[in-house]
Design a protein around this motif. Structure first.
Motif, short mmCIF file in Angstrom:
data_model
loop_
_atom_site.label_atom_id
_atom_site.label_comp_id
_atom_site.label_asym_id
_atom_site.label_seq_id
_atom_site.Cartn_x
_atom_site.Cartn_y
_atom_site.Cartn_z
N UNK A 1 0.86 -1.17 0.00
CA UNK A 1 0.00 0.00 0.00
C UNK A 1 0.90 1.23 0.00
N UNK A 2 0.60 2.18 -0.87
CA UNK A 2 1.42 3.39 -0.91
C UNK A 2 0.55 4.55 -1.38
N UNK A 3 1.20 5.66 -1.71
CA UNK A 3 0.49 6.87 -2.08
C UNK A 3 1.20 7.54 -3.24
N UNK A 4 0.49 8.35 -4.00
CA UNK A 4 1.04 9.10 -5.13
C UNK A 4 1.60 8.13 -6.16
N UNK A 5 2.90 8.23 -6.52
CA UNK A 5 3.52 7.28 -7.46
C UNK A 5 4.83 6.77 -6.87
N UNK A 6 5.86 7.59 -6.92
CA UNK A 6 7.15 7.21 -6.34
C UNK A 6 7.53 8.27 -5.31
N UNK A 7 7.18 8.02 -4.06
CA UNK A 7 7.34 9.04 -3.02
C UNK A 7 8.82 9.33 -2.73
N UNK A 8 9.71 8.45 -3.17
CA UNK A 8 11.13 8.66 -2.91
C UNK A 8 11.76 9.67 -3.87
N UNK A 9 11.19 9.83 -5.05
CA UNK A 9 11.87 10.63 -6.08
C UNK A 9 11.05 11.79 -6.62
N UNK B 1 8.81 15.18 -7.31
CA UNK B 1 8.83 16.55 -6.80
C UNK B 1 7.44 17.02 -6.39
N UNK B 2 6.41 16.58 -7.14
CA UNK B 2 5.03 16.95 -6.83
C UNK B 2 4.22 15.67 -6.65
N UNK B 3 3.41 15.62 -5.62
CA UNK B 3 2.65 14.41 -5.32
C UNK B 3 1.36 14.35 -6.12
N UNK B 4 0.87 13.13 -6.31
CA UNK B 4 -0.39 12.89 -7.01
C UNK B 4 -1.47 12.49 -6.00
N UNK B 5 -2.71 12.87 -6.31
CA UNK B 5 -3.83 12.75 -5.38
C UNK B 5 -4.43 11.35 -5.42
N UNK B 6 -3.68 10.37 -4.94
CA UNK B 6 -4.21 9.01 -4.86
C UNK B 6 -3.44 8.21 -3.82
N UNK B 7 -4.13 7.24 -3.24
CA UNK B 7 -3.52 6.13 -2.52
C UNK B 7 -3.75 4.89 -3.38
N UNK B 8 -2.91 3.88 -3.21
CA UNK B 8 -3.10 2.69 -4.04
C UNK B 8 -2.54 1.45 -3.33
N UNK B 9 -3.17 0.33 -3.63
CA UNK B 9 -2.70 -0.98 -3.18
C UNK B 9 -2.23 -1.72 -4.43
N UNK B 10 -0.95 -2.04 -4.44
CA UNK B 10 -0.34 -2.71 -5.61
C UNK B 10 -0.18 -4.19 -5.27
#
Length: 348
Positions: free
Chosen positions: A116-124, A126-135
């Motif tokens: 489970x994570x959020x946005x896309x790649x939180x490590x790299x 610059x701007x976050x995306x408005x989603x959470x997701x379970x991969x």
């Protein structure tokens, strides 16, 4: 120091303004007032007779859609409505669980096969995306299912049954796409090695300022094909002739889009399409893409049958899918695909 909540849905509950790290620069905003609507012009293909006497006609429709649009809608695809209903229900139940329960699945490690994570790649990014997701990784199912959440109680059973059905549909579509290119119907199947299947359960909370951010910015998919299941809330947009176009949900219908690997295998006959997700201030949204992939060690390149001397030279070098996906992940979501990195000198 206050503890930062890792998931968007817990961070922004009851907020009237979005946090600054979600605000896109002015040149990269949705401009929702400029978005058009397809209103029926996106190809809607009836797969009822795909394995019957009208197969050649349906394959021709699929080929035209892949060539002219890069995506199509599919109805009468063979996945029972009850399986789809259960998948949407259990997905919503998961994201409505208490924070402490959901966070048992949380990780920002992209190598984890269930996370489970959020946005896309939180490590790299610059701007976050408005989603959470379970991969979730889904193939082979018996290898990965034991990693999946056990709450809601029916999660593994409902999602497992859904994955079995989407895999069957993916294999039928890949045969049809192969035939539409004039290849043997098992050509793509064989090109993918041992195959891979992943899925994301995307949760887009309501957003107080949807004109300032994205659920996901414009991007092409790195895999072979993506089969998207949506709930009844609009959000998907596709780039067509330089304009963003809204693709509104039709119940029990899939949206199938061509990924980068089909563009390579087809030697640019078919193009991977840019698409994005926007959010709204009224309703949460769930979308569930199934990503059908080569296995990491599969070597992908243009089909030899589609290379013809000076008229149709090979436009891409061959590469291992693992190498391609790593470049995609490191680059992040943007309108520039990784395909340029693998073009032959003829294209550079």
């Amino acid at each position: 120091m206050a503890t930062t909540k890792p998931l968007l849905s817990d961070l922004v509950a009851d907020k009237t303004h979005i946090p600054s790290n979600y605000i896109r620069p002015t040149y990269d905003r949705p401009n929702l007032h400029e978005v058009e609507s397809f209103d029926g012009t996106i190809p809607l293909i009836d797969l009822q007779d795909l394995d019957g006497p009208n197969r050649s006609d349906i394959i021709q429709q699929i080929g035209l859609a892949c060539r002219n649009y890069g995506f199509f809608q599919a109805k009468n695809h063979g996945i029972p409505e009850a399986v789809i209903d259960n998948m949407l229900r259990v997905s919503r139940e998961f994201f409505h669980l208490p924070e402490s329960e959901r966070l048992q699945s949380y990780s920002d490690d992209p190598m984890k096969t269930t996370r489970l994570s959020t946005s896309f790649n939180v490590r790299t990014e610059q701007v976050s995306s408005w989603r959470d997701y379970l991969r979730l990784h889904c193939h082979p199912l018996e290898k990965y299912m034991q990693e999946w959440p056990t709450n809601p109680p029916s999660f593994r059973e409902d999602v497992g049954e859904y994955c079995r059905n989407t895999r069957r549909l993916a294999l039928r579509l890949l045969e049809a796409i192969s035939e539409s290119l004039g290849l043997e119907k098992d050509y793509i199947d064989k090109a993918l090695g041992k195959h891979g299947q992943h899925m994301a359960i995307n949760y887009y909370p309501t957003c107080p300022q949807p004109d300032l951010t994205y659920g996901l910015p414009g991007h092409a998919d790195p895999n072979v094909i993506t089969m998207l299941l949506q709930d009844d809330v609009p959000g998907l947009q596709v780039l067509k002739n330089g304009k963003w176009v809204a693709v509104n949900p039709i119940p029990y219908t899939y949206i199938v889009n061509i990924g980068d690997q089909i563009q390579v295998l087809s030697n640019d006959r078919y193009k991977s399409v840019l698409h994005r997700a926007v959010v709204n201030c009224e309703k949460e949204r769930i979308s569930i893409p199934t990503f059908y992939c080569p296995s990491p060690d599969a070597v992908i390149g243009p089909a030899p049958q589609l290379i013809d001397g000076a008229d149709h030279p090979a436009l891409y070098t061959s590469f291992a899918y693992a190498e391609y996906y790593q470049k995609f992940w490191n680059r992040g979501l943007n309108a520039q695909t990784c395909l340029d990195m693998f073009k032959t000198t003829l294209q550079s």
